[in-house]
Design an enzyme around this catalytic site. Structure first.
Site, PDB file in Angstrom:
ATOM      1  N   SER A  96       0.805  -1.222   0.000  1.00 53.86           N
ATOM      2  CA  SER A  96       0.000   0.000   0.000  1.00 53.86           C
ATOM      3  C   SER A  96       0.835   1.268   0.000  1.00 53.86           C
ATOM      4  O   SER A  96       0.286   2.365  -0.132  1.00 53.86           O
ATOM      5  CB  SER A  96      -0.956   0.018   1.198  1.00 53.86           C
ATOM      6  OG  SER A  96      -0.249   0.042   2.417  1.00 53.86           O
ATOM      7  N   LYS A 139      -5.999   4.959   8.214  1.00 51.94           N
ATOM      8  CA  LYS A 139      -4.874   5.727   7.683  1.00 51.94           C
ATOM      9  C   LYS A 139      -5.214   7.211   7.586  1.00 51.94           C
ATOM     10  O   LYS A 139      -4.419   8.073   7.977  1.00 51.94           O
ATOM     11  CB  LYS A 139      -4.477   5.169   6.316  1.00 51.94           C
ATOM     12  CG  LYS A 139      -3.848   3.790   6.389  1.00 51.94           C
ATOM     13  CD  LYS A 139      -3.605   3.214   5.000  1.00 51.94           C
ATOM     14  CE  LYS A 139      -2.950   1.837   5.091  1.00 51.94           C
ATOM     15  NZ  LYS A 139      -2.731   1.243   3.755  1.00 51.94           N
TER      16      LYS A 139
END
Length: 230
Positions: A96, A139
């Site tokens: 990611s 996040k």
């Protein structure tokens, strides 16, 4: 140690998720990249010291392939690049961060600074397309919390994959900050969109003659790679 103001070349805020028991939270991490003339290798420092997992290593190899395929395809890739998660002392896994890592490399190659008020998450494929990732809410909230503590001024935000928009279930305080234009969430489908937002310069597409527009990010990257090769 991360910056949330100003701009820096070859430095970007990546986003990771930490899990403690049944609790997970997002944590921004500084990612840096350096480039010079070399033999066509992008060094993943995490892998070199055996802190990078197999999926993270796969993501690094994919972004290396995307870099070599997009720029100066008729010349050998004569680059030596290095990418690292700063102040990371544990295992790094997942792909990611590959979008952020590729953007850091492009910034270093083009000599263009990246906005430090933004953080990036997403993986890329060999065509430069941005792919969905996990933990997108944690996040975003992790970076938001850091920026809020330092003072939101409207310049802060995150870049996420377009395919993750349907997964957003953010806290009310984050949503309220977005409504007040104090914080932004950018959704992108391609590396060109991300680097344009981060640098404020157009990425540029090849014209009928196969050339990138003069002065564009992609033209600067390609010119640097040509200089290394010749």
């Amino acid at each position: 140690m991360i910056d949330t103001q100003g701009s820096e070349i070859g430095q970007i805020n990546g986003l990771s998720v930490w899990m403690l028991g049944g609790f997970s939270f997002g944590q921004p991490t500084r990612i840096t990249a350096r480039v010079r003339m070399g033999k066509g290798r992008v060094v993943d420092i995490e892998r070199e010291v055996e802190l990078g997992g197999s999926i993270h290593s796969k993501g690094m190899m994919i972004l290396s392939s995307a870099l070599s395929a997009r720029y100066a395809p008729d010349l050998p890739l004569s680059l030596h690049g290095s990418v690292v998660f700063e102040q990371s002392y544990g295992k790094v896994e997942g792909d990611s961060a590959s979008l952020a890592e590729l953007c850091a490399l492009l910034s270093s190659l083009a000599g263009l600074p990246v906005r430090q008020s933004l953080a990036v998450t997403g993986s890329v494929n060999q065509h430069g397309q941005v792919q969905a990732i996990g933990g997108v809410n944690e996040k975003i909230e992790g970076f938001f919390d850091v920026c809020r503590e330092r003072g939101l001024d409207g310049s802060h935000g995150v870049i996420i994959p377009q395919d993750n928009v349907k997964h957003l279930m953010l806290r009310e305080d984050v949503v309220d900050a977005v409504r007040r234009n104090e914080f932004r969430v950018f959704a992108v489908r391609h590396i060109d969109e991300a680097i344009t937002i981060l640098t404020g310069e157009r990425a540029g597409e090849r014209d009928e003659d196969g050339q990138f527009p003069e002065g564009s990010v992609n033209a600067r990257v390609e010119n640097q790679l040509i200089e290394y090769a010749t």
